[in-house]
Write a protein that holds these residues in place. Structure first.
Motif, PDB file in Angstrom:
ATOM      1  N   ILE A 198       0.830  -1.200   0.000  1.00  0.00           N
ATOM      2  CA  ILE A 198       0.000   0.000   0.000  1.00  0.00           C
ATOM      3  C   ILE A 198       0.865   1.252   0.000  1.00  0.00           C
ATOM      4  CG2 ILE A 198      -1.757   1.342   1.266  1.00  0.00           C
ATOM      5  CD1 ILE A 198      -2.812  -1.347   0.209  1.00  0.00           C
ATOM      6  N   ILE A 199       0.612   2.105  -0.973  1.00  0.00           N
ATOM      7  CA  ILE A 199       1.203   3.442  -1.027  1.00  0.00           C
ATOM      8  C   ILE A 199       0.056   4.420  -0.822  1.00  0.00           C
ATOM      9  CG2 ILE A 199       2.334   5.182  -2.469  1.00  0.00           C
ATOM     10  CD1 ILE A 199       3.673   2.821  -3.967  1.00  0.00           C
ATOM     11  N   THR A 200       0.237   5.376   0.081  1.00  0.00           N
ATOM     12  CA  THR A 200      -0.796   6.378   0.330  1.00  0.00           C
ATOM     13  C   THR A 200      -0.220   7.768   0.105  1.00  0.00           C
ATOM     14  OG1 THR A 200      -1.833   4.936   1.981  1.00  0.00           O
ATOM     15  CG2 THR A 200      -2.474   7.245   2.009  1.00  0.00           C
ATOM     16  N   TYR A 201      -0.936   8.565  -0.653  1.00  0.00           N
ATOM     17  CA  TYR A 201      -0.600   9.972  -0.868  1.00  0.00           C
ATOM     18  C   TYR A 201      -1.486  10.818   0.032  1.00  0.00           C
ATOM     19  CZ  TYR A 201       2.092   8.969  -5.108  1.00  0.00           C
ATOM     20  OH  TYR A 201       3.038   8.524  -5.990  1.00  0.00           O
ATOM     21  N   THR A 202      -0.906  11.831   0.665  1.00  0.00           N
ATOM     22  CA  THR A 202      -1.670  12.731   1.516  1.00  0.00           C
ATOM     23  C   THR A 202      -1.064  14.122   1.510  1.00  0.00           C
ATOM     24  OG1 THR A 202      -2.562  13.092   3.746  1.00  0.00           O
ATOM     25  CG2 THR A 202      -0.376  12.092   3.602  1.00  0.00           C
ATOM     26  N   GLY A 203      -1.903  15.114   1.710  1.00  0.00           N
ATOM     27  CA  GLY A 203      -1.427  16.486   1.857  1.00  0.00           C
ATOM     28  C   GLY A 203      -0.938  16.775   3.257  1.00  0.00           C
ATOM     29  N   TYR A 204      -1.240  15.892   4.198  1.00  0.00           N
ATOM     30  CA  TYR A 204      -0.736  16.044   5.564  1.00  0.00           C
ATOM     31  C   TYR A 204       0.709  15.574   5.617  1.00  0.00           C
ATOM     32  CZ  TYR A 204      -5.658  16.441   6.849  1.00  0.00           C
ATOM     33  OH  TYR A 204      -6.973  16.833   6.936  1.00  0.00           O
ATOM     34  N   THR A 205       1.457  16.075   6.576  1.00  0.00           N
ATOM     35  CA  THR A 205       2.794  15.541   6.801  1.00  0.00           C
ATOM     36  C   THR A 205       2.685  14.364   7.765  1.00  0.00           C
ATOM     37  OG1 THR A 205       3.261  16.963   8.710  1.00  0.00           O
ATOM     38  CG2 THR A 205       3.874  17.814   6.503  1.00  0.00           C
ATOM     39  N   PHE A 206       3.713  13.553   7.786  1.00  0.00           N
ATOM     40  CA  PHE A 206       3.768  12.424   8.716  1.00  0.00           C
ATOM     41  C   PHE A 206       3.574  12.919  10.149  1.00  0.00           C
ATOM     42  CE2 PHE A 206       6.247   9.576  11.488  1.00  0.00           C
ATOM     43  CZ  PHE A 206       5.632   8.369  11.202  1.00  0.00           C
ATOM     44  N   GLU A 207       4.215  14.019  10.474  1.00  0.00           N
ATOM     45  CA  GLU A 207       4.130  14.565  11.827  1.00  0.00           C
ATOM     46  C   GLU A 207       2.712  15.036  12.159  1.00  0.00           C
ATOM     47  OE1 GLU A 207       8.235  14.512  10.370  1.00  0.00           O
ATOM     48  OE2 GLU A 207       6.413  15.379   9.501  1.00  0.00           O
ATOM     49  N   GLU A 208       2.017  15.639  11.193  1.00  0.00           N
ATOM     50  CA  GLU A 208       0.626  16.051  11.409  1.00  0.00           C
ATOM     51  C   GLU A 208      -0.270  14.847  11.631  1.00  0.00           C
ATOM     52  OE1 GLU A 208       0.269  20.192   8.854  1.00  0.00           O
ATOM     53  OE2 GLU A 208       0.274  18.292   7.754  1.00  0.00           O
ATOM     54  N   LEU A 209      -0.021  13.782  10.885  1.00  0.00           N
ATOM     55  CA  LEU A 209      -0.827  12.567  11.061  1.00  0.00           C
ATOM     56  C   LEU A 209      -0.624  11.991  12.457  1.00  0.00           C
ATOM     57  CD1 LEU A 209      -0.323  10.924   7.565  1.00  0.00           C
ATOM     58  CD2 LEU A 209      -2.398  12.028   8.422  1.00  0.00           C
ATOM     59  N   LEU A 210       0.621  11.891  12.897  1.00  0.00           N
ATOM     60  CA  LEU A 210       0.885  11.376  14.248  1.00  0.00           C
ATOM     61  C   LEU A 210       0.171  12.219  15.295  1.00  0.00           C
ATOM     62  CD1 LEU A 210       4.707  10.498  14.265  1.00  0.00           C
ATOM     63  CD2 LEU A 210       2.781   8.923  14.088  1.00  0.00           C
ATOM     64  N   ALA A 211       0.252  13.530  15.156  1.00  0.00           N
ATOM     65  CA  ALA A 211      -0.368  14.439  16.125  1.00  0.00           C
ATOM     66  C   ALA A 211      -1.896  14.344  16.096  1.00  0.00           C
ATOM     67  CB  ALA A 211       0.078  15.872  15.857  1.00  0.00           C
ATOM     68  N   GLY A 212      -2.457  13.871  14.996  1.00  0.00           N
ATOM     69  CA  GLY A 212      -3.905  13.798  14.855  1.00  0.00           C
ATOM     70  C   GLY A 212      -4.538  12.481  15.251  1.00  0.00           C
ATOM     71  N   PHE A 213      -3.751  11.534  15.722  1.00  0.00           N
ATOM     72  CA  PHE A 213      -4.301  10.216  16.084  1.00  0.00           C
ATOM     73  C   PHE A 213      -5.462  10.324  17.066  1.00  0.00           C
ATOM     74  CE2 PHE A 213      -0.425   7.211  15.259  1.00  0.00           C
ATOM     75  CZ  PHE A 213      -0.542   7.450  13.903  1.00  0.00           C
ATOM     76  N   GLU A 214      -5.348  11.188  18.059  1.00  0.00           N
ATOM     77  CA  GLU A 214      -6.375  11.285  19.106  1.00  0.00           C
ATOM     78  C   GLU A 214      -7.645  11.981  18.627  1.00  0.00           C
ATOM     79  OE1 GLU A 214      -6.152   9.866  22.178  1.00  0.00           O
ATOM     80  OE2 GLU A 214      -4.272   9.005  21.447  1.00  0.00           O
ATOM     81  N   THR A 215      -7.520  12.863  17.653  1.00  0.00           N
ATOM     82  CA  THR A 215      -8.667  13.685  17.257  1.00  0.00           C
ATOM     83  C   THR A 215      -9.285  13.293  15.914  1.00  0.00           C
ATOM     84  OG1 THR A 215      -7.140  15.329  16.333  1.00  0.00           O
ATOM     85  CG2 THR A 215      -7.922  15.701  18.593  1.00  0.00           C
ATOM     86  N   HIS A 216      -8.627  12.430  15.161  1.00  0.00           N
ATOM     87  CA  HIS A 216      -9.145  12.040  13.850  1.00  0.00           C
ATOM     88  C   HIS A 216      -9.306  10.520  13.779  1.00  0.00           C
ATOM     89  CE1 HIS A 216      -7.563  16.063  13.002  1.00  0.00           C
ATOM     90  NE2 HIS A 216      -8.483  16.106  12.071  1.00  0.00           N
ATOM     91  N   GLU A 217     -10.538  10.107  13.768  1.00  0.00           N
ATOM     92  CA  GLU A 217     -10.874   8.689  13.706  1.00  0.00           C
ATOM     93  C   GLU A 217     -10.278   8.045  12.457  1.00  0.00           C
ATOM     94  OE1 GLU A 217     -12.464   5.748  15.918  1.00  0.00           O
ATOM     95  OE2 GLU A 217     -12.807   7.850  16.394  1.00  0.00           O
ATOM     96  N   GLY A 218      -9.565   6.973  12.629  1.00  0.00           N
ATOM     97  CA  GLY A 218      -9.049   6.205  11.514  1.00  0.00           C
ATOM     98  C   GLY A 218      -7.666   6.587  11.022  1.00  0.00           C
ATOM     99  N   TRP A 219      -7.140   7.744  11.443  1.00  0.00           N
ATOM    100  CA  TRP A 219      -5.824   8.150  10.959  1.00  0.00           C
ATOM    101  C   TRP A 219      -4.749   7.145  11.341  1.00  0.00           C
ATOM    102  CZ3 TRP A 219      -4.374  14.034  11.092  1.00  0.00           C
ATOM    103  CH2 TRP A 219      -5.208  14.724  10.215  1.00  0.00           C
ATOM    104  N   GLU A 220      -4.758   6.718  12.580  1.00  0.00           N
ATOM    105  CA  GLU A 220      -3.727   5.766  13.016  1.00  0.00           C
ATOM    106  C   GLU A 220      -3.855   4.448  12.259  1.00  0.00           C
ATOM    107  OE1 GLU A 220      -1.754   3.742  16.999  1.00  0.00           O
ATOM    108  OE2 GLU A 220      -3.565   4.964  17.229  1.00  0.00           O
ATOM    109  N   ALA A 221      -5.078   3.961  12.114  1.00  0.00           N
ATOM    110  CA  ALA A 221      -5.293   2.683  11.425  1.00  0.00           C
ATOM    111  C   ALA A 221      -4.821   2.758   9.974  1.00  0.00           C
ATOM    112  CB  ALA A 221      -6.769   2.291  11.486  1.00  0.00           C
ATOM    113  N   LEU A 222      -5.137   3.847   9.273  1.00  0.00           N
ATOM    114  CA  LEU A 222      -4.717   3.972   7.878  1.00  0.00           C
ATOM    115  C   LEU A 222      -3.201   4.101   7.784  1.00  0.00           C
ATOM    116  CD1 LEU A 222      -5.125   4.173   4.867  1.00  0.00           C
ATOM    117  CD2 LEU A 222      -5.834   6.568   5.168  1.00  0.00           C
TER     118      LEU A 222
END
Length: 179
Positions: free
Chosen positions: A101-125
């Motif tokens: 799986i390759i995923t493209y996103t406009g978020y940075t890796f660091e933003e995704l990590l910081a969003g685990f608690e507030t964004h459902e599914g970010w950690e799982a994806l």
């Protein structure tokens, strides 16, 4: 919990065979909906979350399995993290079927990590992603010489190594995912 057949996704489109969205022959799934709205975006029609059409994880997985030459799935968009729960289910099922799986996103890796608690599914994806191409497309950083990305600010990240290290570990395509 919904079955794969019941798990909905809003899509902008699907390319059943691509060699320009990551190494090998890949199925590319374009998510509908993107909060970034990057100037010069290659897919501006994907921005509106109400656009596109509905499908299911089960339908996409069935389509992928029809092609014995597929190496993996590329999740693009729009932004797959805009529909992270559904795309996480797709990525998990695709992994179980033997695809990378390759995923493209406009978020940075660091933003995704910081969003685990507030964004459902970010950690799982993120955990179901092998390679992440992160960062918004920046028109002033655009380069046609970059492999599988649009602007110089975007990084190619080895997600399993990065999660283990707790920081982004960049990789070149050739190191781990060469043909």
């Amino acid at each position: 919990m919904q079955t794969l057949e019941e798990t909905p996704l809003r899509l902008a489109g699907v390319i059943r065979e691509s060699i320009v969205d990551g190494p090998g022959i890949r199925m590319v799934v374009f998510a509908q909906g993107c909060p970034h709205r990057c100037k010069g975006c290659h897919n501006p029609e994907t921005h509106d979350p109400a656009g596109g059409y509905g499908s299911t994880v089960g339908n996409l997985l069935r389509e992928a399995k029809k092609n014995p030459l597929l190496k993996g799935l590329t999740l693009s968009g729009g932004d797959p993290f805009f529909q992270a729960e559904g795309f996480a289910r797709l990525a998990k099922a695709a992994h179980e079927a033997g695809y990378d799986i390759i995923t493209y996103t406009g978020y940075t890796f660091e933003e995704l990590l910081a969003g685990f608690e507030t964004h459902e599914g970010w950690e799982a994806l993120l955990r179901e992603t092998d390679i992440l191409v992160d960062g918004k497309f920046v028109l002033e950083e655009r380069s046609l010489s970059l492999q599988f990305r649009g602007s110089r600010n975007q990084r190619v990240i080895d997600v399993p190594a990065s999660l283990e290290a707790g920081k982004a570990i960049e990789r070149e395509w050739e190191e781990k995912y060469a043909l």
